[in-house]
Design a protein around this motif. Structure first.
Motif, short mmCIF file in Angstrom:
data_model
loop_
_atom_site.label_atom_id
_atom_site.label_comp_id
_atom_site.label_asym_id
_atom_site.label_seq_id
_atom_site.Cartn_x
_atom_site.Cartn_y
_atom_site.Cartn_z
N GLY A 22 0.82 -1.21 0.00
CA GLY A 22 0.00 0.00 0.00
C GLY A 22 0.85 1.26 0.00
N VAL A 23 1.92 1.27 0.80
CA VAL A 23 2.82 2.43 0.87
C VAL A 23 3.51 2.63 -0.47
N ILE A 24 3.97 1.55 -1.09
CA ILE A 24 4.64 1.67 -2.39
C ILE A 24 3.66 2.19 -3.45
N ILE A 25 2.45 1.67 -3.47
CA ILE A 25 1.46 2.14 -4.44
C ILE A 25 1.15 3.61 -4.22
N LEU A 26 0.96 4.03 -2.99
CA LEU A 26 0.70 5.45 -2.69
C LEU A 26 1.88 6.33 -3.12
N ALA A 27 3.10 5.86 -2.89
CA ALA A 27 4.28 6.64 -3.29
C ALA A 27 4.33 6.80 -4.81
N VAL A 28 4.09 5.74 -5.56
CA VAL A 28 4.11 5.82 -7.02
C VAL A 28 3.02 6.75 -7.54
N VAL A 29 1.81 6.62 -7.00
CA VAL A 29 0.71 7.49 -7.41
C VAL A 29 1.02 8.95 -7.06
N GLY A 30 1.59 9.17 -5.90
CA GLY A 30 1.96 10.53 -5.50
C GLY A 30 2.99 11.14 -6.42
N ILE A 31 4.02 10.39 -6.78
CA ILE A 31 5.07 10.90 -7.66
C ILE A 31 4.52 11.18 -9.05
N ILE A 32 3.71 10.27 -9.58
CA ILE A 32 3.13 10.48 -10.91
C ILE A 32 2.21 11.70 -10.90
N GLY A 33 1.40 11.84 -9.88
CA GLY A 33 0.52 13.00 -9.78
C GLY A 33 1.29 14.30 -9.66
N TRP A 34 2.39 14.25 -8.95
CA TRP A 34 3.20 15.44 -8.73
C TRP A 34 3.89 15.87 -10.01
N ARG A 35 4.32 14.94 -10.85
CA ARG A 35 5.04 15.26 -12.07
C ARG A 35 4.17 15.20 -13.32
N LEU A 36 2.87 15.07 -13.16
CA LEU A 36 1.96 14.93 -14.28
C LEU A 36 2.01 16.13 -15.21
N ASP A 37 2.22 17.33 -14.69
CA ASP A 37 2.25 18.51 -15.53
C ASP A 37 3.38 18.45 -16.55
N VAL A 38 4.50 17.87 -16.20
CA VAL A 38 5.62 17.77 -17.13
C VAL A 38 5.36 16.68 -18.16
N LEU A 39 4.75 15.59 -17.74
CA LEU A 39 4.52 14.48 -18.65
C LEU A 39 3.50 14.79 -19.73
N PHE A 40 2.43 15.50 -19.36
CA PHE A 40 1.33 15.70 -20.29
C PHE A 40 1.10 17.14 -20.68
N ASP A 41 2.08 18.01 -20.55
CA ASP A 41 1.93 19.39 -20.97
C ASP A 41 1.97 19.44 -22.48
N GLY A 42 0.85 19.83 -23.09
CA GLY A 42 0.75 19.81 -24.55
C GLY A 42 1.31 21.06 -25.20
N GLY A 43 1.81 22.02 -24.43
CA GLY A 43 2.32 23.24 -25.02
C GLY A 43 1.25 24.02 -25.75
N ILE A 44 0.07 24.14 -25.15
CA ILE A 44 -1.05 24.82 -25.77
C ILE A 44 -0.73 26.31 -25.88
N LYS A 45 -0.87 26.82 -27.05
CA LYS A 45 -0.57 28.22 -27.30
C LYS A 45 -1.86 29.03 -27.19
N ASP A 46 -1.71 30.28 -26.81
CA ASP A 46 -2.87 31.17 -26.75
C ASP A 46 -3.35 31.49 -28.16
N ALA A 47 -4.63 31.70 -28.28
CA ALA A 47 -5.21 32.04 -29.58
C ALA A 47 -4.71 33.41 -30.00
N PRO A 48 -4.44 33.60 -31.29
CA PRO A 48 -3.92 34.89 -31.74
C PRO A 48 -4.94 35.99 -31.56
#
Length: 172
Positions: A22-48
């Protein structure tokens, strides 16, 4: 009595195994959630914004032309000349705005060679005018825990990009 103590030991060993899982699963989920912005940042640009300005300018010009058709021909000619002058002024303002926008959104092509470490990347970015201070860039990379995640390749980066956006782009 021995059977009871053996059963008690087995129960505690099994409980500890489940707790550790349980502790290992919580640690993995916590790390993935914490770094999710870097993994899935699509680089969305503002509309002109320029398109909105252009359409509002065209509406103003169209409304001027509609009022001109209701006036006499001599007045219409005078108004048309002033409307043309106003249109030229509007177009000049629009071009100036677009020039300012293009200066702000200047794109820089950057080539990061294979095997470059983060210090080399900082040096390349500084030479291309994307960052002001290599040490500040290195501190931000370390803060984001991406020192070894910067990737080589060809990148097109807007000069107005923040340091964090640049780092995210280089770490994808």
């Amino acid at each position: 009595m021995e059977k009871f103590s053996d059963k008690l030991k087995d129960f505690f060993y099994d409980a500890i195994d489940y707790i550790l899982m349980g502790v290992i699963i919580l640690a993995v989920v916590g790390i993935i959630g914490w770094r999710l912005d870097v993994l899935f940042d699509g680089g969305i640009k503002d509309a002109p914004i320029g398109k909105e300005i252009e359409s509002s300018e065209n509406k103003k010009i169209a409304s001027r032309n509609n009022t001109n058709s209701n006036k006499s021909t001599t007045e219409a000619k005078k108004d048309k000349n002033s409307s043309d002058a106003a249109t030229k002024k509007d177009n000049k303002k629009e071009n100036d705005k677009n020039d300012d926008k293009s200066k702000k959104e200047e794109i820089v092509k950057v080539s990061i060679p294979k095997g470059s470490v983060s210090e080399n990347v900082a040096e390349i970015l500084k030479k291309n005018g994307l960052i002001k201070d290599e040490a500040e860039f290195m501190a931000k990379v370390k803060e984001m825990n991406l020192e070894t995640d910067l990737k080589y390749g060809e990148y097109e980066i807007a000069k107005s990009s923040s340091m964090e956006d640049i780092i995210k782009k280089l770490s994808k």
